[in-house]
Scaffold this motif. Structure first.
Motif, PDB file in Angstrom:
ATOM      1  N   MET A   1       5.043 -20.638  19.005  1.00  0.00           N
ATOM      2  CA  MET A   1       5.540 -19.463  18.306  1.00  0.00           C
ATOM      3  C   MET A   1       5.543 -19.754  16.803  1.00  0.00           C
ATOM      4  O   MET A   1       6.110 -20.755  16.362  1.00  0.00           O
ATOM      5  N   PRO A   2       4.922 -18.892  15.990  1.00  0.00           N
ATOM      6  CA  PRO A   2       4.902 -19.129  14.543  1.00  0.00           C
ATOM      7  C   PRO A   2       6.295 -18.930  13.947  1.00  0.00           C
ATOM      8  O   PRO A   2       7.103 -18.170  14.481  1.00  0.00           O
ATOM      9  N   ARG A   3       6.521 -19.613  12.851  1.00  0.00           N
ATOM     10  CA  ARG A   3       7.825 -19.444  12.223  1.00  0.00           C
ATOM     11  C   ARG A   3       7.877 -18.098  11.505  1.00  0.00           C
ATOM     12  O   ARG A   3       6.853 -17.573  11.061  1.00  0.00           O
ATOM     13  N   PRO A   4       9.053 -17.512  11.382  1.00  0.00           N
ATOM     14  CA  PRO A   4       9.188 -16.197  10.734  1.00  0.00           C
ATOM     15  C   PRO A   4       8.782 -16.246   9.264  1.00  0.00           C
ATOM     16  O   PRO A   4       8.948 -17.273   8.602  1.00  0.00           O
ATOM     17  N   LYS A   5       8.273 -15.123   8.780  1.00  0.00           N
ATOM     18  CA  LYS A   5       7.925 -15.018   7.362  1.00  0.00           C
ATOM     19  C   LYS A   5       9.184 -15.015   6.520  1.00  0.00           C
ATOM     20  O   LYS A   5      10.196 -14.437   6.898  1.00  0.00           O
ATOM     21  N   ARG A   6       9.093 -15.639   5.369  1.00  0.00           N
ATOM     22  CA  ARG A   6      10.168 -15.584   4.400  1.00  0.00           C
ATOM     23  C   ARG A   6       9.976 -14.304   3.594  1.00  0.00           C
ATOM     24  O   ARG A   6       8.861 -14.026   3.141  1.00  0.00           O
ATOM     25  N   PRO A   7      11.014 -13.510   3.393  1.00  0.00           N
ATOM     26  CA  PRO A   7      10.845 -12.258   2.643  1.00  0.00           C
ATOM     27  C   PRO A   7      10.325 -12.498   1.231  1.00  0.00           C
ATOM     28  O   PRO A   7      10.749 -13.422   0.550  1.00  0.00           O
ATOM     29  N   ARG A   8       9.379 -11.665   0.808  1.00  0.00           N
ATOM     30  CA  ARG A   8       8.832 -11.748  -0.542  1.00  0.00           C
ATOM     31  C   ARG A   8       9.657 -10.843  -1.454  1.00  0.00           C
ATOM     32  O   ARG A   8      10.072  -9.763  -1.049  1.00  0.00           O
ATOM     33  N   CYS A   9       9.887 -11.259  -2.681  1.00  0.00           N
ATOM     34  CA  CYS A   9      10.671 -10.462  -3.628  1.00  0.00           C
ATOM     35  C   CYS A   9       9.773  -9.415  -4.292  1.00  0.00           C
ATOM     36  O   CYS A   9       8.696  -9.752  -4.777  1.00  0.00           O
ATOM     37  N   ILE A  10      10.229  -8.185  -4.298  1.00  0.00           N
ATOM     38  CA  ILE A  10       9.517  -7.124  -5.018  1.00  0.00           C
ATOM     39  C   ILE A  10      10.481  -6.475  -5.997  1.00  0.00           C
ATOM     40  O   ILE A  10      11.691  -6.477  -5.779  1.00  0.00           O
ATOM     41  N   ALA A  11       9.947  -5.939  -7.087  1.00  0.00           N
ATOM     42  CA  ALA A  11      10.790  -5.358  -8.134  1.00  0.00           C
ATOM     43  C   ALA A  11      11.388  -4.023  -7.706  1.00  0.00           C
ATOM     44  O   ALA A  11      12.571  -3.770  -7.897  1.00  0.00           O
ATOM     45  N   SER A  12      10.564  -3.149  -7.112  1.00  0.00           N
ATOM     46  CA  SER A  12      11.041  -1.834  -6.680  1.00  0.00           C
ATOM     47  C   SER A  12      10.020  -1.222  -5.732  1.00  0.00           C
ATOM     48  O   SER A  12       8.884  -1.670  -5.655  1.00  0.00           O
ATOM     49  N   ARG A  13      10.440  -0.205  -5.041  1.00  0.00           N
ATOM     50  CA  ARG A  13       9.516   0.516  -4.175  1.00  0.00           C
ATOM     51  C   ARG A  13       8.632   1.409  -5.043  1.00  0.00           C
ATOM     52  O   ARG A  13       9.067   1.919  -6.070  1.00  0.00           O
ATOM     53  N   PRO A  14       7.388   1.621  -4.632  1.00  0.00           N
ATOM     54  CA  PRO A  14       6.504   2.479  -5.434  1.00  0.00           C
ATOM     55  C   PRO A  14       6.956   3.937  -5.386  1.00  0.00           C
ATOM     56  O   PRO A  14       7.579   4.380  -4.409  1.00  0.00           O
ATOM     57  N   ALA A  15       6.650   4.663  -6.446  1.00  0.00           N
ATOM     58  CA  ALA A  15       7.008   6.082  -6.511  1.00  0.00           C
ATOM     59  C   ALA A  15       6.185   6.903  -5.518  1.00  0.00           C
ATOM     60  O   ALA A  15       6.644   7.920  -5.010  1.00  0.00           O
ATOM     61  N   THR A  16       4.969   6.466  -5.242  1.00  0.00           N
ATOM     62  CA  THR A  16       4.068   7.169  -4.328  1.00  0.00           C
ATOM     63  C   THR A  16       3.979   6.402  -3.029  1.00  0.00           C
ATOM     64  O   THR A  16       3.855   5.183  -3.026  1.00  0.00           O
ATOM     65  N   ARG A  17       4.030   7.120  -1.909  1.00  0.00           N
ATOM     66  CA  ARG A  17       3.977   6.465  -0.612  1.00  0.00           C
ATOM     67  C   ARG A  17       2.588   6.425  -0.001  1.00  0.00           C
ATOM     68  O   ARG A  17       2.387   5.874   1.062  1.00  0.00           O
ATOM     69  N   GLY A  18       1.608   7.048  -0.671  1.00  0.00           N
ATOM     70  CA  GLY A  18       0.266   7.007  -0.124  1.00  0.00           C
ATOM     71  C   GLY A  18      -0.712   7.853  -0.927  1.00  0.00           C
ATOM     72  O   GLY A  18      -0.335   8.536  -1.882  1.00  0.00           O
ATOM     73  N   PHE A  19      -1.972   7.776  -0.513  1.00  0.00           N
ATOM     74  CA  PHE A  19      -3.048   8.517  -1.161  1.00  0.00           C
ATOM     75  C   PHE A  19      -3.961   9.073  -0.089  1.00  0.00           C
ATOM     76  O   PHE A  19      -4.218   8.430   0.924  1.00  0.00           O
ATOM     77  N   ILE A  20      -4.480  10.269  -0.352  1.00  0.00           N
ATOM     78  CA  ILE A  20      -5.388  10.930   0.579  1.00  0.00           C
ATOM     79  C   ILE A  20      -6.702  11.175  -0.141  1.00  0.00           C
ATOM     80  O   ILE A  20      -6.712  11.612  -1.297  1.00  0.00           O
ATOM     81  N   PRO A  21      -7.850  10.908   0.514  1.00  0.00           N
ATOM     82  CA  PRO A  21      -9.147  11.153  -0.132  1.00  0.00           C
ATOM     83  C   PRO A  21      -9.303  12.632  -0.515  1.00  0.00           C
ATOM     84  O   PRO A  21      -8.907  13.523   0.232  1.00  0.00           O
ATOM     85  N   ASP A  22      -9.871  12.864  -1.679  1.00  0.00           N
ATOM     86  CA  ASP A  22     -10.085  14.222  -2.174  1.00  0.00           C
ATOM     87  C   ASP A  22     -11.514  14.658  -1.850  1.00  0.00           C
ATOM     88  O   ASP A  22     -12.454  13.894  -2.051  1.00  0.00           O
ATOM     89  N   GLY A  23     -11.667  15.854  -1.343  1.00  0.00           N
ATOM     90  CA  GLY A  23     -12.996  16.404  -1.106  1.00  0.00           C
ATOM     91  C   GLY A  23     -13.567  16.112   0.267  1.00  0.00           C
ATOM     92  O   GLY A  23     -14.669  16.543   0.580  1.00  0.00           O
ATOM     93  N   ALA A  24     -12.876  15.387   1.092  1.00  0.00           N
ATOM     94  CA  ALA A  24     -13.357  15.079   2.439  1.00  0.00           C
ATOM     95  C   ALA A  24     -12.161  14.880   3.361  1.00  0.00           C
ATOM     96  O   ALA A  24     -11.062  14.577   2.909  1.00  0.00           O
ATOM     97  N   THR A  25     -12.413  15.059   4.628  1.00  0.00           N
ATOM     98  CA  THR A  25     -11.370  14.825   5.609  1.00  0.00           C
ATOM     99  C   THR A  25     -11.194  13.313   5.786  1.00  0.00           C
ATOM    100  O   THR A  25     -12.168  12.577   5.926  1.00  0.00           O
ATOM    101  N   ALA A  26      -9.964  12.871   5.784  1.00  0.00           N
ATOM    102  CA  ALA A  26      -9.690  11.447   5.963  1.00  0.00           C
ATOM    103  C   ALA A  26     -10.191  11.000   7.334  1.00  0.00           C
ATOM    104  O   ALA A  26     -10.013  11.687   8.330  1.00  0.00           O
TER     105      ALA A  26
END
Length: 130
Positions: A1-26
């Motif tokens: 069993m692999p050892r658990p990941k150590r949490p990585r420090c991040i400054a803040s959550r991003p303002a945008t949660r995702g991106f969708i392609p423009d001009g075509a169906t994803a």
């Protein structure tokens, strides 16, 4: 069993949660974790070097390099194949706050277990017979 990941420090959550392609169906969806997003932000947007970035995220330089490589692959896959990009999840903790698992909840896996807690069964006290 692999050892658990150590949490990585991040400054803040991003303002945008995702991106969708423009001009075509994803044609599908790829997920960029918050620590991968942070690696891209620090290196490509802030212009910091990998050694400094690794210190900021509380990981080794080699681990940071792996996170960055994975993030760049996910971004390129979304762009080349026209897939929707979601930024969510991962193993992280906000700078100065408690650990988060994807949705800002959870407990840091592996923190404080197995080190200097008196679990010396089979090792640790050799030669200290008092």
């Amino acid at each position: 069993m692999p050892r658990p990941k150590r949490p990585r420090c991040i400054a803040s959550r991003p303002a945008t949660r995702g991106f969708i392609p423009d001009g075509a169906t994803a044609t599908g969806q790829v997920i960029l974790s918050l620590e991968e997003f942070e690696a891209i932000r620090i290196i490509d947007f802030e212009g910091m070097d990998q050694s400094q970035a690794a210190i900021m995220m509380n990981v080794s330089r080699q681990t940071f390099g792996r996170i960055l490589k994975s993030a760049r692959f996910i971004l390129s896959k979304a762009l080349v194949t026209g897939q929707r990009l979601r930024v969510t999840g991962g193993c992280y903790e906000m700078s100065g706050q408690r650990p988060g698992r994807g949705h800002g909840r959870g407990k840091g896996q592996g923190r404080g277990r197995g080190r200097d807690l008196g679990n010396t069964k089979g090792h640790g006290n050799r030669g200290n017979n008092m």
